[in-house]
Design a protein around this motif. Structure first.
Motif, mmCIF file in Angstrom:
data_model
loop_
_atom_site.group_PDB
_atom_site.id
_atom_site.type_symbol
_atom_site.label_atom_id
_atom_site.label_comp_id
_atom_site.label_asym_id
_atom_site.label_seq_id
_atom_site.Cartn_x
_atom_site.Cartn_y
_atom_site.Cartn_z
ATOM 1 N N ARG A 22 -5.656 -6.819 -1.547
ATOM 2 C CA ARG A 22 -4.430 -7.517 -1.147
ATOM 3 C C ARG A 22 -3.492 -6.567 -0.408
ATOM 4 O O ARG A 22 -2.893 -6.927 0.592
ATOM 5 N N LEU A 23 -3.368 -5.354 -0.934
ATOM 6 C CA LEU A 23 -2.484 -4.374 -0.296
ATOM 7 C C LEU A 23 -2.939 -4.033 1.113
ATOM 8 O O LEU A 23 -2.136 -3.961 2.040
ATOM 9 N N GLN A 24 -4.248 -3.807 1.240
ATOM 10 C CA GLN A 24 -4.758 -3.406 2.551
ATOM 11 C C GLN A 24 -4.448 -4.474 3.606
ATOM 12 O O GLN A 24 -4.006 -4.166 4.699
ATOM 13 N N LEU A 26 -2.152 -6.941 3.405
ATOM 14 C CA LEU A 26 -0.705 -7.086 3.563
ATOM 15 C C LEU A 26 -0.122 -5.991 4.452
ATOM 16 O O LEU A 26 0.638 -6.252 5.388
ATOM 17 N N LEU A 27 -0.512 -4.763 4.151
ATOM 18 C CA LEU A 27 0.110 -3.638 4.859
ATOM 19 C C LEU A 27 -0.311 -3.581 6.316
ATOM 20 O O LEU A 27 0.472 -3.185 7.173
ATOM 21 N N GLU A 30 2.162 -5.855 7.771
ATOM 22 C CA GLU A 30 3.535 -5.346 7.753
ATOM 23 C C GLU A 30 3.726 -4.177 8.714
ATOM 24 O O GLU A 30 4.768 -4.031 9.326
ATOM 25 N N ARG A 31 2.712 -3.336 8.795
ATOM 26 C CA ARG A 31 2.824 -2.210 9.718
ATOM 27 C C ARG A 31 2.945 -2.721 11.138
ATOM 28 O O ARG A 31 3.684 -2.180 11.937
#
Ligand SMILES: Nc1ncnc2c1ncn2[C@@H]1O[C@H](COP(=O)(O)OP(=O)(O)OP(=O)(O)O)[C@@H](O)[C@H]1O
Ligand SMILES: [Mg+2]
Lengths: 98, 271
Positions: A22-24, A26-27, A30-31
């Motif tokens: 999920r983080l990968q 999402l980021l 966002e980046r």
């Protein structure tokens, strides 16, 4: 036996891999969004200005992206250039449209 | 040459103040002259964690505004003579800090100390940006959970764009400090993996601080954990991290469980 039991428990309840996924995702989004602020906005405007001196461009077709890597980051500039290079014509058309 | 290091995170409550005090004390113990600066204006806590809350007279804002001179506001640690605190104001708000004023104070601190550790407030607003503004290095305090990692990523982006160094085209040296690491939860696969965090943040690791009662005990008595119980697991992890800051090569220790197998199986927390 005990280790296998542990691993079995761990395997069933392991939520960490989901968190990582999920983080990968999402980021990376966002980046991209954050990359639009400040530096990238300035870069995009200036690149647009320079190229527009010579080629009529649709400002929406100028993409500037920054991707942060482990040791280096890559700045990706993607400019769509129309096949018809007639600048005055393109500008006139845009004026009429706008 | 003096180094300005910001301890930052984005997310609140992850251990910035604890880490500022512990790293500051550890650096001072190894002979460096250190000042820890509280940038959490209005919510100061570094004075409490350092056990200096009753000795605060002047603060950062007084110095920035020229009401007090720097030496009047600096508080010397009672245990280590080369460790100092510059407290934040408890009554004023962060708008009283100006970029130019902070720059002047940091400049003055650079001529007096080897290390200037800036304890950042949470968030990404003015207080946090001013705390990182003049940094040469950054410790990004991260807990092994998704929201903390996301906020760390955001802060890394700001370190790369909003600092004086970034604006000059120079690099702020960044380190990730993982805190509140719980080996039992890690073993059960409930906690983000350290390698995954580092890969996601693409930033090198400074240390891994375990979740520990010793941190709470130390803050109760107002002593940085590295001074309160030097043999405790978090103290050792902070000392190792401070040595890495000084450029030493220190093998990374991943905190391991110290509990019986039955407890582990039943998922009981350490007493
Ligand atoms: N390794 C640890 N083990 C156990 N508790 C910890 C640990 N690190 C920090 N804590 C506790 O977590 C709480 C928050 O820590 P701290 O005040 O250092 O965080 P912070 O990032 O400075 O917070 P804020 O964003 O509010 O300034 C405190 O109660 C502290 O004692
Ligand atoms: Mg704090």
């Amino acid at each position: 036996m005990s280790m296998r039991l542990l691993r079995l428990f761990g395997g069933r309840n392991a939520t960490a891999p989901v968190a990582r996924e999920r983080l990968q995702i999402l980021l990376s989004h966002e980046r991209g969004l954050l990359g639009q602020s400040d530096l990238l906005v300035t870069l995009r405007e200036e690149i647009l200005a320079v190229v527009s001196k010579h080629v009529a461009l649709d400002p929406d077709k100028v993409l500037v992206k920054l991707e942060r890597g482990k040791t280096v980051s890559t700045l990706e500039v993607d400019i769509e250039v129309p096949n018809n290079f007639d600048k005055s014509k393109a500008i006139a058309e845009r004026r009429m449209a706008g | 040459m003096a180094k300005v290091l910001v301890v930052t995170s984005g997310k609140g409550g992850v251990g910035k103040t604890t880490s500022t005090a512990a790293l500051g004390a550890a650096l001072a113990q190894s002979g460096q002259s250190v000042v820890v600066v509280d940038f959490d204006v209005g919510l100061r806590n570094l004075d409490l964690v350092m056990g200096a809350e009753r000795r605060v007279v002047f603060d950062l804002i007084n110095v920035v505004q020229g009401v007090a001179k720097l030496p009047q506001a600096l508080i010397r640690d009672k245990r280590l003579e080369n460790l100092w605190l510059l407290p934040a104001s408890q009554t004023r708000d962060k708008d009283a800090l100006t970029d130019e004023g902070v720059g002047r104070v940091i400049g003055e601190l650079r001529s007096r100390f080897d290390w200037i550790l800036c304890d950042s407030p949470a968030g990404i607003e003015r207080g946090a940006t001013l705390a990182m503004r003049y940094a040469d290095e950054a410790v990004i305090v991260t807990n092994p959970e998704v929201s903390s990692v996301r906020d760390s990523d955001r802060i890394i982006g700001m370190l790369d764009s909003k600092t004086v160094r970034a604006e000059r085209g120079e690099r702020v040296e960044k380190h990730v400090l993982i805190t509140r690491y719980d080996p039992a939860r890690a073993a059960r696969g409930e906690m983000l993996n350290i390698d995954d965090i580092l890969e996601i943040l693409a930033t090198p690791l400074l240390g891994i601080i375990p979740e520990s009662q010793d941190v709470l005990k130390a803050s109760n008595v107002g002593t940085p954990v590295t001074l309160n119980d030097a043999d405790s697991a978090p103290a050792r992890a902070y000392v190792d991290a401070s040595r890495r800051l000084m450029g030493e090569q220190v093998a990374m220790v991943v905190p391991a469980e110290r509990r019986g197998f039955m407890n582990r199986l039943l998922g009981r927390r350490a007493a």
